[in-house]
Scaffold this motif. Structure first.
Motif: not given
Length: 236
Positions: A37-62
Motif C-alpha cells: 500500500c505504501r509503495a502504491s501511494d495509498l494512505s495508512l488509513a486506507i491500508a488499515l481500513g482495507a484490512t479491517a473492512g475487507i478482511w481478506g488478503l485476496p480482496g485487499q490485493l484486488a
C-alpha cells in the motif's frame, strides 16, 4: 463463579491458540500488504481500513491493483466481493453454530465481519465441546486477536516500507495462502486433503488455459471431485 472461571479459561485458550502461529502468519502477510500500500501511494488509513473492512488478503490485493489501474468504485467493490466469495460458504457453515441461544440475531453481523479462516477452523474444532454462548465467546476472542495482529502487521509494513525489499514483500503476502492450505489439510475429513491434492495438480494446468478463470475453475473442479470421491468411499 464457576461459569466465570470457565469463561476465563475459555478466553485464555482462545488467546493462546490465536496468538501463536495464526497471528504470526497474519502479521507477516499483512506486513507485505502494508508495504504494498505504501509503495502504491495509498494512505495508512486506507491500508488499515482495507484490512479491517475487507478482511481478506485476496480482496485487499484486488483493491490495490484496481485502484492503481484507475478503475471505477463499483468495479473495485465487485472485484473485492468476488475475490472474497469464499467467505459465503464459510459463513453458512459456522452461523448455525454461533446463533444457538442467541436472542439478538443482529450480533451475527459483526461476528461474520470478524470471520477469517483461522477463527473459523478453530471454532469448528471446538464447537462440539462448547455451548452456543461459549462458541461465541471463543470465536470472538480468537478473531479479535487475529484482527489485532493483522492491523499491527499492516501498520508495521506501511511504516517500514523502505526497509523491506520488494521480493520479500511479495513473499510475505504469499505466506498467507500457504498457511491456509496447511490449515485446511489439518482439518478432519478426507475430502479436504483430496481437494488440496487435486487442486495442486489441476491448478497450474488450468492457469495456463485461462489465467483469469483458472483459479476459480480449479476450486470448483477439485472441490467437487474430492467431495464425490470421498462420498463414494463412504468417508466425508
Amino acid at each position: 463463579m464457576a461459569a466465570e472461571g470457565g469463561d476465563k479459561a475459555l478466553v485464555r485458550k482462545a488467546v493462546i491458540g490465536a496468538a501463536g502461529f495464526p497471528s504470526i502468519v497474519l502479521f507477516a502477510s499483512m506486513t507485505g500488504f502494508g508495504s504494498l500500500c505504501r509503495a502504491s501511494d495509498l494512505s495508512l488509513a486506507i491500508a488499515l481500513g482495507a484490512t479491517a473492512g475487507i478482511w481478506g488478503l485476496p480482496g485487499q490485493l484486488a483493491m490495490v491493483e484496481l485502484q492503481l489501474a484507475g478503475s471505477e468504485l463499483i468495479a473495485i467493490v465487485m472485484a473485492v466481493s468476488l475475490a472474497n466469495a469464499r467467505f459465503f460458504p464459510m459463513a453458512l457453515v459456522i452461523l448455525p453454530l454461533l446463533r444457538v441461544g442467541l436472542t439478538r440475531k443482529l450480533w451475527l453481523f459483526p461476528m461474520v465481519q470478524m470471520m477469517s479462516l483461522n477463527p473459523w477452523a478453530a471454532t469448528l474444532r471446538e464447537a462440539g465441546r462448547l455451548s452456543g454462548r461459549e462458541r461465541r465467546l471463543y470465536f470472538v476472542t480468537f478473531a479479535a486477536v487475529c484482527v489485532t495482529a493483522a492491523l499491527a502487521g499492516t501498520a508495521f509494513g506501511y511504516l517500514a516500507t523502505g526497509a523491506l525489499p520488494r521480493p520479500l514483500t511479495l513473499g510475505l503476502i504469499f505466506l498467507n495462502p500457504l498457511f491456509f492450505a496447511l490449515l485446511f489439510a489439518s482439518l478432519e475429513g478426507r475430502s479436504t486433503v483430496l481437494a488440496l491434492l487435486l487442486g495442486a495438480v489441476v491448478g497450474p494446468l488450468l492457469h495456463l488455459v485461462s489465467p483469469d478463470w483458472g483459479l476459480m475453475a480449479t476450486g470448483l473442479l477439485a472441490g467437487t471431485a474430492a467431495f464425490l470421491l470421498a462420498r463414494r468411499r463412504g468417508r466425508p
